[in-house]
Design a protein around this motif. Structure first.
Motif, PDB file in Angstrom:
ATOM      1  N   ILE A 199       8.622   4.954   2.956  1.00  0.00           N
ATOM      2  CA  ILE A 199       7.531   4.113   3.392  1.00  0.00           C
ATOM      3  C   ILE A 199       6.329   4.929   3.446  1.00  0.00           C
ATOM      4  O   ILE A 199       5.117   4.323   3.320  1.00  0.00           O
ATOM      5  CB  ILE A 199       7.823   3.652   4.955  1.00  0.00           C
ATOM      6  CG1 ILE A 199       6.623   2.501   5.254  1.00  0.00           C
ATOM      7  CG2 ILE A 199       7.619   5.066   5.736  1.00  0.00           C
ATOM      8  CD1 ILE A 199       7.124   1.879   6.636  1.00  0.00           C
ATOM      9  N   GLU A 255       4.633   5.987   1.009  1.00  0.00           N
ATOM     10  CA  GLU A 255       3.613   5.515   0.023  1.00  0.00           C
ATOM     11  C   GLU A 255       3.008   4.313   0.389  1.00  0.00           C
ATOM     12  O   GLU A 255       1.552   4.064   0.188  1.00  0.00           O
ATOM     13  CB  GLU A 255       4.284   5.358  -1.551  1.00  0.00           C
ATOM     14  CG  GLU A 255       3.588   5.644  -2.569  1.00  0.00           C
ATOM     15  CD  GLU A 255       3.848   5.783  -3.864  1.00  0.00           C
ATOM     16  OE1 GLU A 255       3.515   5.732  -4.835  1.00  0.00           O
ATOM     17  OE2 GLU A 255       4.945   6.440  -3.810  1.00  0.00           O
ATOM     18  N   ILE A 256       3.588   3.359   0.951  1.00  0.00           N
ATOM     19  CA  ILE A 256       2.857   2.259   1.505  1.00  0.00           C
ATOM     20  C   ILE A 256       1.787   2.747   2.589  1.00  0.00           C
ATOM     21  O   ILE A 256       0.596   2.084   2.696  1.00  0.00           O
ATOM     22  CB  ILE A 256       3.928   1.316   2.170  1.00  0.00           C
ATOM     23  CG1 ILE A 256       4.945   0.686   1.194  1.00  0.00           C
ATOM     24  CG2 ILE A 256       2.993   0.224   3.212  1.00  0.00           C
ATOM     25  CD1 ILE A 256       5.996  -0.141   1.766  1.00  0.00           C
ATOM     26  N   VAL A 257       2.188   3.585   3.537  1.00  0.00           N
ATOM     27  CA  VAL A 257       1.295   3.957   4.760  1.00  0.00           C
ATOM     28  C   VAL A 257       0.108   4.838   4.002  1.00  0.00           C
ATOM     29  O   VAL A 257      -1.053   4.626   4.280  1.00  0.00           O
ATOM     30  CB  VAL A 257       2.171   5.106   5.693  1.00  0.00           C
ATOM     31  CG1 VAL A 257       1.083   5.336   6.702  1.00  0.00           C
ATOM     32  CG2 VAL A 257       3.137   4.193   6.098  1.00  0.00           C
ATOM     33  N   ILE A 258       0.129   5.759   2.871  1.00  0.00           N
ATOM     34  CA  ILE A 258      -0.901   6.635   2.603  1.00  0.00           C
ATOM     35  C   ILE A 258      -1.528   5.737   1.515  1.00  0.00           C
ATOM     36  O   ILE A 258      -2.621   6.157   1.063  1.00  0.00           O
ATOM     37  CB  ILE A 258      -0.409   7.810   1.806  1.00  0.00           C
ATOM     38  CG1 ILE A 258       0.614   7.724   0.901  1.00  0.00           C
ATOM     39  CG2 ILE A 258       0.064   8.609   3.017  1.00  0.00           C
ATOM     40  CD1 ILE A 258       1.014   8.951   0.188  1.00  0.00           C
ATOM     41  N   SER A 259      -1.247   4.498   1.249  1.00  0.00           N
ATOM     42  CA  SER A 259      -2.214   3.615   0.377  1.00  0.00           C
ATOM     43  C   SER A 259      -3.036   2.937   1.473  1.00  0.00           C
ATOM     44  O   SER A 259      -4.102   2.270   1.042  1.00  0.00           O
ATOM     45  CB  SER A 259      -1.564   2.494  -0.242  1.00  0.00           C
ATOM     46  OG  SER A 259      -0.688   1.705   0.375  1.00  0.00           O
ATOM     47  N   SER A 260      -3.005   3.086   2.863  1.00  0.00           N
ATOM     48  CA  SER A 260      -3.805   2.434   3.862  1.00  0.00           C
ATOM     49  C   SER A 260      -4.631   3.523   4.613  1.00  0.00           C
ATOM     50  O   SER A 260      -5.680   3.412   4.957  1.00  0.00           O
ATOM     51  CB  SER A 260      -3.058   1.864   5.003  1.00  0.00           C
ATOM     52  OG  SER A 260      -2.235   0.717   3.776  1.00  0.00           O
ATOM     53  N   VAL A 261      -4.109   4.855   4.707  1.00  0.00           N
ATOM     54  CA  VAL A 261      -4.653   5.883   5.549  1.00  0.00           C
ATOM     55  C   VAL A 261      -4.396   7.110   4.634  1.00  0.00           C
ATOM     56  O   VAL A 261      -3.531   7.410   3.673  1.00  0.00           O
ATOM     57  CB  VAL A 261      -4.049   6.202   6.903  1.00  0.00           C
ATOM     58  CG1 VAL A 261      -4.179   4.848   7.689  1.00  0.00           C
ATOM     59  CG2 VAL A 261      -2.693   6.529   6.581  1.00  0.00           C
ATOM     60  N   LEU A 294      -2.552  10.810   8.545  1.00  0.00           N
ATOM     61  CA  LEU A 294      -1.303  10.426   8.634  1.00  0.00           C
ATOM     62  C   LEU A 294      -0.511  11.712   9.604  1.00  0.00           C
ATOM     63  O   LEU A 294       0.150  11.729  10.550  1.00  0.00           O
ATOM     64  CB  LEU A 294      -0.382  10.049   7.615  1.00  0.00           C
ATOM     65  CG  LEU A 294       1.024   9.793   7.839  1.00  0.00           C
ATOM     66  CD1 LEU A 294       1.164   8.727   8.946  1.00  0.00           C
ATOM     67  CD2 LEU A 294       1.636   9.466   6.591  1.00  0.00           C
ATOM     68  N   ASN A 327      -5.028   3.342  -5.702  1.00  0.00           N
ATOM     69  CA  ASN A 327      -4.943   3.337  -4.167  1.00  0.00           C
ATOM     70  C   ASN A 327      -5.613   4.269  -3.316  1.00  0.00           C
ATOM     71  O   ASN A 327      -5.260   4.415  -2.238  1.00  0.00           O
ATOM     72  CB  ASN A 327      -3.226   2.938  -3.942  1.00  0.00           C
ATOM     73  CG  ASN A 327      -2.744   1.968  -3.965  1.00  0.00           C
ATOM     74  OD1 ASN A 327      -3.201   0.791  -3.419  1.00  0.00           O
ATOM     75  ND2 ASN A 327      -1.757   1.928  -4.893  1.00  0.00           N
ATOM     76  N   ILE A 335      -4.636   7.335  -3.174  1.00  0.00           N
ATOM     77  CA  ILE A 335      -3.749   8.229  -2.695  1.00  0.00           C
ATOM     78  C   ILE A 335      -4.220   9.637  -3.301  1.00  0.00           C
ATOM     79  O   ILE A 335      -3.972  10.644  -2.530  1.00  0.00           O
ATOM     80  CB  ILE A 335      -2.347   7.917  -3.114  1.00  0.00           C
ATOM     81  CG1 ILE A 335      -1.836   6.614  -2.227  1.00  0.00           C
ATOM     82  CG2 ILE A 335      -1.513   9.081  -2.562  1.00  0.00           C
ATOM     83  CD1 ILE A 335      -0.534   6.068  -2.711  1.00  0.00           C
ATOM     84  N   ILE A 393      -9.886  -0.069   0.477  1.00  0.00           N
ATOM     85  CA  ILE A 393      -8.395   0.121   0.935  1.00  0.00           C
ATOM     86  C   ILE A 393      -7.995  -1.223   1.446  1.00  0.00           C
ATOM     87  O   ILE A 393      -6.838  -1.732   1.074  1.00  0.00           O
ATOM     88  CB  ILE A 393      -8.265   1.335   1.837  1.00  0.00           C
ATOM     89  CG1 ILE A 393      -8.008   2.661   1.082  1.00  0.00           C
ATOM     90  CG2 ILE A 393      -7.050   0.969   2.550  1.00  0.00           C
ATOM     91  CD1 ILE A 393      -7.780   3.721   2.040  1.00  0.00           C
ATOM     92  N   PRO A 430       4.979  -0.479  -3.638  1.00  0.00           N
ATOM     93  CA  PRO A 430       5.458   0.652  -4.562  1.00  0.00           C
ATOM     94  C   PRO A 430       6.803   0.327  -4.955  1.00  0.00           C
ATOM     95  O   PRO A 430       7.623  -0.394  -4.527  1.00  0.00           O
ATOM     96  CB  PRO A 430       5.547   1.816  -3.636  1.00  0.00           C
ATOM     97  CG  PRO A 430       5.444   1.526  -2.305  1.00  0.00           C
ATOM     98  CD  PRO A 430       4.934  -0.017  -2.318  1.00  0.00           C
ATOM     99  N   GLY A 459      10.186   1.181   1.315  1.00  0.00           N
ATOM    100  CA  GLY A 459      10.819   1.353   2.534  1.00  0.00           C
ATOM    101  C   GLY A 459      10.206   0.940   3.868  1.00  0.00           C
ATOM    102  O   GLY A 459       9.267   0.716   3.624  1.00  0.00           O
ATOM    103  N   LEU A 467      -3.027  -1.222  10.091  1.00  0.00           N
ATOM    104  CA  LEU A 467      -3.450   0.042   9.154  1.00  0.00           C
ATOM    105  C   LEU A 467      -4.282  -0.332   7.926  1.00  0.00           C
ATOM    106  O   LEU A 467      -5.248   0.056   7.361  1.00  0.00           O
ATOM    107  CB  LEU A 467      -2.421   0.942   8.333  1.00  0.00           C
ATOM    108  CG  LEU A 467      -1.577   1.710   9.567  1.00  0.00           C
ATOM    109  CD1 LEU A 467      -0.682   2.604   8.527  1.00  0.00           C
ATOM    110  CD2 LEU A 467      -2.530   2.815  10.251  1.00  0.00           C
ATOM    111  N   LYS A 468      -4.082  -1.753   7.608  1.00  0.00           N
ATOM    112  CA  LYS A 468      -4.904  -2.340   6.349  1.00  0.00           C
ATOM    113  C   LYS A 468      -6.268  -2.921   7.081  1.00  0.00           C
ATOM    114  O   LYS A 468      -7.018  -3.452   6.434  1.00  0.00           O
ATOM    115  CB  LYS A 468      -4.178  -3.376   5.572  1.00  0.00           C
ATOM    116  CG  LYS A 468      -3.215  -2.834   4.586  1.00  0.00           C
ATOM    117  CD  LYS A 468      -3.938  -2.269   3.400  1.00  0.00           C
ATOM    118  CE  LYS A 468      -3.022  -1.778   2.482  1.00  0.00           C
ATOM    119  NZ  LYS A 468      -3.658  -0.968   1.369  1.00  0.00           N
TER     120      LYS A 468
END
Lengths: 438, 307
Positions: free
Chosen positions: A215, A217-223, A228, B48, B50, B70, B77, B81, B98-99
């Motif tokens: 998860i 990658e999903i989270v760090i595409s937002s923060v 984090l 993104n 990142i 963002i 991805p 997960g 978070l978005k």
């Protein structure tokens, strides 16, 4: 900032909503008290075991006047039977041991070197020391009486000295106070070490979970990864503080309950145990607990509390950043071992320094240096604070810890932000160094 | 419009992107294609935010890409997960917040999507209680919930069952029609070919081709036709055709037993001329201009690039 709050809240909630957290928080005080009572009960049982010691005194110095029966020791005078027969009897009846004092034919010094103790099992060191000091006392009296000093004079020449400990601001303290300081200091330092390890591991596991469940990658595409990581550390620290807070409340409640029962005359221990272990009667007990409360009141409690929170948070932030970086670098918990040892070593060293140095010399150079170095200060300084620490040392230690934890968080974040996206091979220290360059 | 200008990125000594420039029109579905290790994931991670590029600039709708964007990007991805111990609704709310969505707005939108996918009763379930297909739906909802202007799907349909894949494809097309720009990143080019209208081909950290799918197909067309001809003597006709044109035997599905072959036609002649020429050999029952697949375009482009 709002995102950081969200992360902290999620981390805190997932930690606190966990069954193991609830069980550990509410059960462990009972477990600790239960274990304490068990140890107390077992040692009381130990005390109930009366040692029967046979005395064969051929010195004519009347040692039987010194070796008086007490609840744990019973002395049997077999002088008339002689050594050999007494030895047989000791073996037959399985007595604890035989103390043989030979005739005083070649002077007191020679006698002192010829006294023997026979036993099947090796006796404990405290038991032997107690025997030795009683014999030494008797020989000293004998030698003095030979020089014409009467036993009355000797008895009158004995004074009990209890030093009144006063600091330069006129505050008095006592041995009991010192004991309390040592106990509280060691307890606080040890607690911080345990929490750093337990909650640091929790931060690490949380990072590994996010990485392996993908998860991340999903989270760090937002923060930002830094947010984090910081959110995780703060969330876990808050869960830790909540646990301390609950324990504090439980401690106060237990204290009040214990006081209630003591004052109500119910007694806190079964009467048989009290009788068996030389514990004073309830009235004296109450006096003692008042003294303890007075001593506790004399401690810098507010400063200790504030410093405990500061050093807990400082130490936790410092170490948990490393834990987070380790979690980010590895692919599973089994890969963490090689990186964990360098984290555990300074923590263990801090506790060791605390136990050895702070107890012995709270203001000595070893304790002072380790209470200022940021790797160990969060534990060693907490152990020193009850003894009073100069302000400059405290400020220096706090400033260094603050600077170091900010530095460590930034350093760990560099490994973290690369590590969380790296899958596959087990990383080495060389890899971590490379990631720092990216 | 998404514009990537001369972006480079290295990991230590390894260069992951070498001066890549890409322009993706607004409201299009762009296939970011290339084999493993071509640099697709690096571009996506840079988009993104990142990771940051070593050099180069990125503009989204004319503005330099910044942290505020963002909230305008949705990303699913390849390795998806979710938190196993969190409840579905709670987790979707967390990721939506978070978005940048407020809790109230996120709840409202989640209810809409949960009803749309007929999964409203999953709200209080834990992720570990869901099947893989069920989790995929949640992941998709979380990706599109904040109505992003730019949607990025890494290996979009890998691991999706056909029912879910069709459902996602339908929703993605709808989002595109509503104005979102979509990027599909994949090494399985045939999986997205039908949906893409813009193609970017990456190879060994470099962009080797970019353009609309139709223009690229035109550019790489080979003037090969797939032909079915009704004739009594297949061998003789084939021999005659071979002496006049470049032909080769072909196998394709038709209703009749006919002579099937591929024919290479001149680039400067029209297909009508070919039809006229073929009528002399029999009745034409099948006539299709072979359109190059993205895979074929990629192979040709790689060869041209190497040369």
């Amino acid at each position: 900032m709002k995102k950081l709050q969200l992360i902290i809240y999620r981390e805190f909630k997932s930690k606190v909503n966990n069954k193991s957290f609830v069980i550990l928080t509410f059960l462990s005080p009972f477990l600790v008290i239960g274990m304490g009572m068990l140890i107390y009960y077992l040692s009381a049982l130990n005390g109930k075991d009366v040692k029967e010691i046979v005395l064969v005194d051929q010195s004519a110095l009347k040692f039987k006047d010194v070796f008086l029966d007490n609840p744990t020791e019973k002395y049997l005078d077999f002088t008339d039977l002689g050594l050999e027969q007494s030895k047989d009897l000791v073996r037959q009846h399985k007595y604890s041991g035989l103390l043989y004092i030979p005739p005083i034919s070649k002077g007191v010094k020679h006698l002192a070197e010829s006294i023997e103790f026979f036993s099947e099992e090796t006796p404990s060191l405290p038991f032997l020391s107690a025997l030795e000091s009683k014999i030494e006392e008797r020989l000293k009296l004998h030698k003095l009486s030979l020089s014409g000093v009467t036993s009355k004079t000797i008895s009158e020449a004995h004074f009990d000295v209890d030093l009144i400990q006063v600091n330069f601001s006129g505050e008095q303290s006592s041995k009991l106070g010192n004991g309390l300081r040592i106990g509280l200091g060691l307890g606080a330092g040890y607690l911080v070490m345990m929490f750093i390890i337990v909650y640091g591991n929790s931060v690490m596991r949380s990072v590994i979970e996010e990485k392996t469940s993908r998860i991340i990658e999903i989270v760090i595409s937002s923060v930002k990864p830094f947010q984090l990581m910081l959110g995780k550390i703060v969330g876990n620290a808050m869960a830790g503080l909540l646990q301390f807070f609950i324990w504090g409340i439980l401690l106060v409640l237990f204290g009040l309950l214990a006081r209630f029962f003591t004052e109500g005359g119910f007694g806190t221990t079964p009467s048989s145990l009290v009788a068996a272990s030389n514990i004073e009667m309830p009235a004296q007990n109450s006096e003692q607990s008042t003294l303890i409360l007075k001593e506790i009141g004399a401690l810098p409690l507010f400063q200790m509390f504030v410093m405990f929170v500061f050093y807990f948070l400082g130490g936790f932030f410092f170490y948990s950043a490393i834990y987070a970086a380790i979690g980010a670098a590895v692919n599973s918990e089994t890969d963490t071992q090689q990186f964990l040892l360098p984290v555990l070593l300074p923590l263990m060293l801090a506790v060791y320094v605390g136990i050895v140095s702070v107890v012995d010399a709270p203001h000595g150079p070893v304790a002072t240096v380790f209470s200022i170095l940021p790797f160990t200060s969060s534990i060693v300084m907490l152990m020193r604070i009850p003894f009073g620490v100069p302000w400059w040392e405290l400020l220096l230690s706090m400033a260094l810890l603050l600077i170091s934890f900010v530095g460590m968080v930034l350093f760990a974040a560099k490994i973290y932000r690369i590590g969380i996206l790296m899958y596959g091979k087990k990383p080495s220290y060389k890899d971590l160094y490379k990631w720092l360059q990216y | 419009m998404l514009r990537i200008e001369n972006v480079s990125k290295s990991y230590g000594a390894k260069q992951a992107l070498k001066g890549v420039s890409i322009s993706i029109p607004k409201g299009s579905i762009c296939g970011l294609l290339g084999p493993n290790g071509a640099g697709k994931t690096t571009i996506i991670r840079i988009l993104n935010q990142i990771i940051l590029p070593d050099s180069g600039k990125i503009y989204l709708d004319g503005a330099l890409l910044a942290p505020k964007h963002i909230a305008a990007i949705g990303y699913l991805p390849e390795e998806r997960g979710l938190y196993k111990n969190m409840k579905v609704g709670e987790q979707a709310l967390y990721l939506a917040q978070l978005k940048g969505l407020s809790k109230g707005e996120a709840t409202k939108r989640l209810r809409y999507w949960f009803d749309k996918f007929d999964i409203a009763d999953w709200w209080h379930k834990k992720i570990q209680e869901l099947s893989k297909g069920m989790a995929q739906k949640i992941q998709f909802i979380v990706t599109v919930l904040h109505r992003p202007k730019l949607l990025i799907f890494d290996e979009p349909f890998s691991g999706f069952d056909p029912v879910n894949a069709a459902l996602m494809a339908k929703e993605i097309l709808q989002l595109r029609d509503e104005g979102a720009t979509v990027i599909f990143s994949t090494h399985r080019m045939e999986s997205v070919e039908e949906m893409c209208d813009h193609i970017v081909l990456l190879h060994r950290s470099e962009k080797i081709l970019e353009g609309s799918l139709t223009s690229l197909q035109k550019q790489f067309q080979s003037r090969v036709f797939e032909i079915g001809l009704q004739t009594t003597d297949k061998k003789q006709v084939m021999a005659k055709l071979s002496s006049k044109f470049g032909v080769s035997e072909a196998h394709f599905q038709t209703q009749q037993d006919e002579l099937k072959f591929h024919l290479q036609w001149d680039l400067d002649k029209s297909s009508n001329e070919l039809i006229q020429a073929l009528q002399a050999y029999g009745e034409i029952s099948h006539f299709v201009a072979a359109i190059p697949t993205v895979n074929e375009i990629f192979m040709k482009a790689v060869n041209v690039h190497i040369e």
